[in-house]
Design a protein around this motif. Structure first.
Motif, PDB file in Angstrom:
ATOM      1  N   SER A 117    -162.351 -17.282 -79.012  1.00 41.26           N
ATOM      2  CA  SER A 117    -162.308 -17.751 -80.399  1.00 41.26           C
ATOM      3  C   SER A 117    -162.945 -16.723 -81.340  1.00 41.26           C
ATOM      4  N   VAL A 118    -164.083 -16.179 -80.918  1.00 40.45           N
ATOM      5  CA  VAL A 118    -164.790 -15.194 -81.762  1.00 40.45           C
ATOM      6  C   VAL A 118    -163.888 -13.979 -82.009  1.00 40.45           C
ATOM      7  N   LYS A 119    -163.200 -13.532 -80.961  1.00 37.46           N
ATOM      8  CA  LYS A 119    -162.293 -12.380 -81.084  1.00 37.46           C
ATOM      9  C   LYS A 119    -161.130 -12.720 -82.029  1.00 37.46           C
ATOM     10  N   ARG A 120    -160.557 -13.929 -81.865  1.00 38.95           N
ATOM     11  CA  ARG A 120    -159.445 -14.338 -82.741  1.00 38.95           C
ATOM     12  C   ARG A 120    -159.920 -14.482 -84.191  1.00 38.95           C
ATOM     13  N   GLN A 121    -161.141 -14.982 -84.366  1.00 42.98           N
ATOM     14  CA  GLN A 121    -161.654 -15.115 -85.745  1.00 42.98           C
ATOM     15  C   GLN A 121    -161.749 -13.747 -86.399  1.00 42.98           C
ATOM     16  N   TYR A 122    -162.203 -12.758 -85.625  1.00 43.67           N
ATOM     17  CA  TYR A 122    -162.272 -11.384 -86.130  1.00 43.67           C
ATOM     18  C   TYR A 122    -160.870 -10.931 -86.545  1.00 43.67           C
ATOM     19  N   GLU A 123    -159.880 -11.243 -85.698  1.00 43.11           N
ATOM     20  CA  GLU A 123    -158.514 -10.750 -85.946  1.00 43.11           C
ATOM     21  C   GLU A 123    -157.856 -11.400 -87.163  1.00 43.11           C
ATOM     22  N   ILE A 124    -158.177 -12.665 -87.441  1.00 40.85           N
ATOM     23  CA  ILE A 124    -157.504 -13.344 -88.567  1.00 40.85           C
ATOM     24  C   ILE A 124    -158.324 -13.297 -89.856  1.00 40.85           C
ATOM     25  N   LEU A 125    -159.477 -12.621 -89.804  1.00 38.91           N
ATOM     26  CA  LEU A 125    -160.272 -12.492 -91.036  1.00 38.91           C
ATOM     27  C   LEU A 125    -159.986 -11.163 -91.719  1.00 38.91           C
ATOM     28  N   LYS A 126    -160.038 -11.193 -93.043  1.00 39.54           N
ATOM     29  CA  LYS A 126    -159.940  -9.945 -93.804  1.00 39.54           C
ATOM     30  C   LYS A 126    -161.235  -9.150 -93.608  1.00 39.54           C
ATOM     31  N   PRO A 127    -161.209  -7.832 -93.890  1.00 40.26           N
ATOM     32  CA  PRO A 127    -162.436  -7.030 -93.751  1.00 40.26           C
ATOM     33  C   PRO A 127    -163.601  -7.681 -94.500  1.00 40.26           C
ATOM     34  N   GLU A 128    -164.744  -7.705 -93.867  1.00 41.44           N
ATOM     35  CA  GLU A 128    -165.962  -8.300 -94.427  1.00 41.44           C
ATOM     36  C   GLU A 128    -165.845  -9.806 -94.663  1.00 41.44           C
ATOM     37  N   GLY A 129    -164.868 -10.440 -93.989  1.00 43.57           N
ATOM     38  CA  GLY A 129    -164.721 -11.888 -94.079  1.00 43.57           C
ATOM     39  C   GLY A 129    -165.961 -12.591 -93.508  1.00 43.57           C
ATOM     40  N   ILE A 130    -166.131 -13.839 -93.948  1.00 44.20           N
ATOM     41  CA  ILE A 130    -167.354 -14.588 -93.609  1.00 44.20           C
ATOM     42  C   ILE A 130    -167.031 -15.749 -92.661  1.00 44.20           C
ATOM     43  N   ILE A 131    -167.876 -15.937 -91.642  1.00 44.31           N
ATOM     44  CA  ILE A 131    -167.761 -17.126 -90.788  1.00 44.31           C
ATOM     45  C   ILE A 131    -168.982 -18.013 -91.007  1.00 44.31           C
TER      46      ILE A 131
END
Ligand SMILES: C[S@@+](CC[C@H](N)C(=O)[O-])C[C@H]1O[C@@H](n2cnc3c(N)ncnc32)[C@H](O)[C@@H]1O
Length: 189
Positions: A117-131
């Motif tokens: 999930s963490v890897k997928r969140q990285y992939e679907i976030l724009k640069p400098e996106g926030i979780i």
């Protein structure tokens, strides 16, 4: 995963009644310190839709859940919005987002699923996106009402997220009992 608790009409109705006075309002106030208003935000595990409604006053929110019953409820109570059927561990979605939020959802993932999930969140976030995610604090895991529950400590969450995210905030807070919960806010590296 695969627990019936979130999957049957009766149990979803019961959950909504039990959780009616619970919201992530305080967590969302923390999120607002890091993610600007009007950002595109994905919510994972929207459930009853309580947090979706609060988030939607500030952000363009895409709600989601992996339970068809919760999706039925969301579509019925919040018409004209599109809720996605998404599993937190795979996040099969083509759009990209400025932020990703979940409140007491990711603890249903086993360690390997959370890593994915963490890897997928990285992939679907724009640069400098926030979780922004909340977890139950503790050690080990258990099955509660047939649901898998994974407890976390600050250190294991830091270890899980630090490959893809800079940790901006990780704090202990109280949901029901003192120190029972953790909030993590991070920025995509
Ligand atoms: C404890 S509820 C929290 C719901 C909501 N965030 C709230 O605070 O009221 C957990 C929610 O996560 C959903 N959920 C559980 N496992 C999931 C998964 N693997 N992927 C997506 N949603 C999941 C459940 O269907 C349920 O709606």
């Amino acid at each position: 995963m695969g627990a019936d608790y979130y999957k049957t009409k009766e149990s979803v109705k019961k959950y909504i009644e039990l959780a009616k006075d619970v919201s992530g309002a305080k967590l969302i106030e923390e999120l607002k310190k890091y993610l600007p208003a009007k950002s595109e935000l994905l919510e994972i595990g929207s459930g009853p839709g309580t947090d979706w409604k609060i988030l939607n006053t500030t952000y363009h929110v895409t709600g989601s859940d992996n339970s068809k019953e919760f999706l039925n409820h969301l579509n019925k109570t919040i018409p004209n919005e599109k809720f996605l059927e998404l599993d937190a561990s795979t996040l099969k979605v083509d759009n990209s987002f400025d932020g990703i939020y979940s409140n007491k959802v990711l603890h249903h993932l086993k360690d390997g699923e959370l890593a994915n999930s963490v890897k997928r969140q990285y992939e679907i976030l724009k640069p400098e996106g926030i979780i922004c995610h909340s977890f139950w604090k503790g050690e080990g895991s258990e099955y509660f009402k047939g649901m898998f529950v994974n407890y976390h400590k600050k250190d294991d969450l830091k270890r899980m997220f630090k490959g893809y995210f800079e940790i901006l905030l990780i704090i202990t807070y109280q949901e029901f009992e003192e120190g029972d919960s953790l909030l993590l806010i991070g920025k995509r590296k």
